[in-house]
Design a protein around this motif. Structure first.
Motif, PDB file in Angstrom:
ATOM      1  N   GLY A  57     -13.581  23.236 -27.038  1.00 13.10           N
ATOM      2  CA  GLY A  57     -13.637  22.470 -25.674  1.00 13.10           C
ATOM      3  C   GLY A  57     -14.607  23.100 -24.842  1.00 13.10           C
ATOM      4  N   LYS A  58     -14.826  22.011 -23.693  1.00 10.89           N
ATOM      5  CA  LYS A  58     -15.725  22.682 -22.670  1.00 10.89           C
ATOM      6  C   LYS A  58     -15.104  23.552 -21.536  1.00 10.89           C
ATOM      7  N   ALA A  59     -13.604  23.292 -21.264  1.00  7.09           N
ATOM      8  CA  ALA A  59     -13.045  23.989 -20.233  1.00  7.09           C
ATOM      9  C   ALA A  59     -12.196  25.087 -20.961  1.00  7.09           C
ATOM     10  N   THR A  60     -11.348  24.902 -22.177  1.00  3.28           N
ATOM     11  CA  THR A  60     -10.749  25.865 -22.629  1.00  3.28           C
ATOM     12  C   THR A  60     -11.301  25.865 -24.256  1.00  3.28           C
ATOM     13  N   ALA A  61     -10.642  26.714 -25.029  1.00  5.45           N
ATOM     14  CA  ALA A  61     -10.797  26.495 -26.524  1.00  5.45           C
ATOM     15  C   ALA A  61     -10.491  25.095 -27.208  1.00  5.45           C
ATOM     16  N   ASP A  62      -9.590  24.670 -26.573  1.00  3.86           N
ATOM     17  CA  ASP A  62      -9.142  23.404 -27.373  1.00  3.86           C
ATOM     18  C   ASP A  62      -8.789  22.022 -26.348  1.00  3.86           C
ATOM     19  N   ASP A  84     -17.477  14.562 -13.664  1.00  4.57           N
ATOM     20  CA  ASP A  84     -17.669  16.147 -13.830  1.00  4.57           C
ATOM     21  C   ASP A  84     -17.207  16.921 -14.926  1.00  4.57           C
ATOM     22  N   PHE A  85     -17.603  17.527 -15.843  1.00  5.66           N
ATOM     23  CA  PHE A  85     -16.906  18.296 -16.731  1.00  5.66           C
ATOM     24  C   PHE A  85     -16.750  19.530 -15.889  1.00  5.66           C
ATOM     25  N   VAL A  86     -15.442  20.183 -16.310  1.00  8.01           N
ATOM     26  CA  VAL A  86     -14.960  21.317 -15.728  1.00  8.01           C
ATOM     27  C   VAL A  86     -15.510  22.646 -16.821  1.00  8.01           C
ATOM     28  N   SER A  87     -16.523  23.200 -16.524  1.00 10.53           N
ATOM     29  CA  SER A  87     -17.113  24.298 -17.769  1.00 10.53           C
ATOM     30  C   SER A  87     -17.723  25.274 -16.997  1.00 10.53           C
ATOM     31  N   ASP A  88     -17.944  26.384 -17.715  1.00  9.01           N
ATOM     32  CA  ASP A  88     -18.477  27.545 -16.976  1.00  9.01           C
ATOM     33  C   ASP A  88     -20.074  27.537 -17.887  1.00  9.01           C
ATOM     34  N   ASP A  89     -20.285  26.582 -18.832  1.00  7.10           N
ATOM     35  CA  ASP A  89     -21.450  26.364 -19.615  1.00  7.10           C
ATOM     36  C   ASP A  89     -22.383  25.357 -18.816  1.00  7.10           C
ATOM     37  N   PRO A  90     -23.564  25.976 -18.566  1.00  7.19           N
ATOM     38  CA  PRO A  90     -24.407  25.030 -17.451  1.00  7.19           C
ATOM     39  C   PRO A  90     -24.898  23.942 -18.406  1.00  7.19           C
ATOM     40  N   ALA A  91     -24.703  23.845 -19.700  1.00  7.73           N
ATOM     41  CA  ALA A  91     -25.069  22.716 -20.563  1.00  7.73           C
ATOM     42  C   ALA A  91     -24.296  21.506 -19.938  1.00  7.73           C
ATOM     43  N   PHE A  92     -23.004  21.783 -19.461  1.00  9.18           N
ATOM     44  CA  PHE A  92     -22.170  20.590 -19.275  1.00  9.18           C
ATOM     45  C   PHE A  92     -22.353  20.589 -17.602  1.00  9.18           C
TER      46      PHE A  92
END
Length: 146
Positions: A57-62, A84-92
């Motif tokens: 997952g983008k926000a948590t592992a699942d 907007d995706f909740v994620s620490d990954d700048p790709a999202f």
């Protein structure tokens, strides 16, 4: 093409309980943390993978979490959402615009989806596969007897 009236399809696009049933692509479930379907309204949706090993997952592992704002709602015609995706990954990072448009046709309803500014972290193939799964779910949901 969906073999159901545009009214029935429209209702499924803006109803909380309907969306939870058909919107998650195969292999995922959904739940809303909030839902306010009006222009200027918003929702937060948590999508959880049944098996996160193949698609972390983008926000948590699942899970993936999306914050969505309703930019435009024209009843029976279209819904425009800023996603907007909740994620620490700048790709999202960034805001994706999703437009769901309905056109009544003899056989039922044509549903067109346009996704603009899809984050770089989402491959075109994965996005198309997910949208196709959601559309198939939508068709199954609205084509069933009332």
């Amino acid at each position: 093409m969906i073999a159901a009236s545009s009214e029935r399809v429209w209702d499924a696009l803006v109803d909380r309980e309907a969306l939870v049933r058909w919107l998650p692509p195969g292999g995922m479930t959904a739940r809303f943390e909030r839902f306010d379907p009006r222009p200027g309204g918003s929702y937060r949706l948590v999508l959880t993978y049944a098996d996160p090993s193949g698609a972390p997952g983008k926000a948590t592992a699942d899970s993936d979490v999306v914050d969505v704002r309703f930019v435009d709602i024209v009843p029976g015609v279209r819904v425009v959402q800023a996603v907007d995706f909740v994620s620490d990954d700048p790709a999202f990072a960034g805001t994706m615009t999703m437009t769901w448009a309905l056109t009544p046709v003899d056989a039922g309803t044509r549903v067109d989806i346009v996704a603009e500014d899809v984050p770089d972290g989402i491959s075109a193939e994965d996005h198309a596969t997910g949208l196709a799964s959601s559309l198939a779910n939508l068709a199954a949901y609205v084509e069933r007897p009332a």
